[in-house]
Scaffold this motif. Structure first.
Motif: not given
Length: 130
Positions: A1-9, A56-59, A71-78, A84-85
């Motif tokens: 399942m696709a997951k969002l990558l977030h900007m870390p602190e 890495l599905g989408k930057i 904030s979301p910075i990318g999308v990680l695909f399985a 993926v929508d």
């Protein structure tokens, strides 16, 4: 399942950070511990390491852009996932895709100044340190 990558602190109390460089390109496989991107704050340059494997599905945020922490910075695909929508994934997370950076010939849009609020009458609470 696709997951969002977030900007870390990456540093304490940082509210914004910038993607300095993407180490992985869209469509490339990521293993746990791989460097995905270099994140820059006012004080540090830190590598964002993958916490799980995938592709890495989408930057969502191009290199050089500064965004808020979280904030979301990318999308990680399985692995094996391709259709993926991303808009639905962002909507589910309550986020929007970052607007594209202005073109070099265009000036960035600057918001109009906000009108000053009328002064309130009454007691002002202040200490000698204020």
């Amino acid at each position: 399942m696709a997951k969002l990558l977030h900007m870390p602190e990456v540093s304490a109390n940082a509210t914004h950070a910038a993607i300095q460089n993407w180490a992985i390109k869209e469509g490339e496989t990521i293993a746990v511990g791989d460097c995905i991107a270099e994140i820059e704050t006012e004080k540090a340059l830190v590598e964002l390491a993958a916490e799980e494997e995938g592709v890495l599905g989408k930057i969502l945020v191009e290199a050089g852009r500064e965004v808020e922490v979280g904030s979301p910075i990318g999308v990680l695909f399985a692995k094996g996932e391709s259709n993926v929508d991303i808009a639905a994934l962002l909507a589910k997370a309550g986020a929007q895709q970052a607007a594209p950076a202005p073109v070099a010939d265009e000036a960035p849009v600057v918001p109009a100044p906000v009108a000053a609020q009328p002064a309130k009458t009454g007691r002002v609470f202040a200490s000698p340190l204020a």
